[in-house]
Design a protein around this motif. Structure first.
Motif, PDB file in Angstrom:
ATOM      1  N   TYR A 126       0.833  -1.201   0.000  1.00  0.00           N
ATOM      2  CA  TYR A 126       0.000   0.000   0.000  1.00  0.00           C
ATOM      3  C   TYR A 126       0.869   1.253   0.000  1.00  0.00           C
ATOM      4  O   TYR A 126       1.989   1.243   0.511  1.00  0.00           O
ATOM      5  CB  TYR A 126      -0.936   0.002   1.225  1.00  0.00           C
ATOM      6  N   LYS A 180      -2.482   5.979   1.299  1.00  0.00           N
ATOM      7  CA  LYS A 180      -3.541   5.038   1.687  1.00  0.00           C
ATOM      8  C   LYS A 180      -3.407   4.684   3.168  1.00  0.00           C
ATOM      9  O   LYS A 180      -4.386   4.664   3.911  1.00  0.00           O
ATOM     10  CB  LYS A 180      -3.466   3.773   0.820  1.00  0.00           C
ATOM     11  N   TYR A 233      -8.871  -1.192   3.297  1.00  0.00           N
ATOM     12  CA  TYR A 233      -7.737  -1.523   2.418  1.00  0.00           C
ATOM     13  C   TYR A 233      -8.160  -2.247   1.148  1.00  0.00           C
ATOM     14  O   TYR A 233      -7.453  -2.202   0.151  1.00  0.00           O
ATOM     15  CB  TYR A 233      -6.677  -2.316   3.173  1.00  0.00           C
TER      16      TYR A 233
END
Length: 101
Positions: free
Chosen positions: A70, A74, A99
């Motif tokens: 990620y 984020k 996520y």
């Protein structure tokens, strides 16, 4: 792939999907059912005071570096949960929903 040793994870430096250094892994949270790593936390923000949960899924440990799947943006925008205790099923679901979107 064999799961990495918990102590190796706790001593790792985390890097985001773009190769940006995030910082040192603070904690490893295990899946209550499997005992495998589910999330790691890394302190981000001013003075690294806020612990951010990052899914272990898709991560790889390369020596002392943990490369997560990620981006920093984020991770920074993830739900703010306390890293001081075990994650509840509801908190785990909240993080997974975030996520996976």
């Amino acid at each position: 792939m064999a799961q990495p040793d918990i102590h190796d994870l706790q001593e790792a430096t985390a890097w985001d999907a773009d190769g940006e250094k995030l910082g040192e892994v603070s904690q490893v949270h295990l899946d209550a059912r499997t005992g495998e790593p589910a999330f790691v936390t890394v302190g981000l923000g001013l003075f690294n005071t806020r612990e951010h949960f990052i899914p272990f899924d898709g991560a790889r440990l390369d020596g002392g570096d943990l490369h997560v799947a990620y981006t920093k943006d984020k991770i920074t925008d993830a739900p703010d949960l306390s890293a001081d205790s075990e994650l509840t099923d509801e908190q785990t679901a909240t993080l997974r929903d975030y996520y996976n979107n």
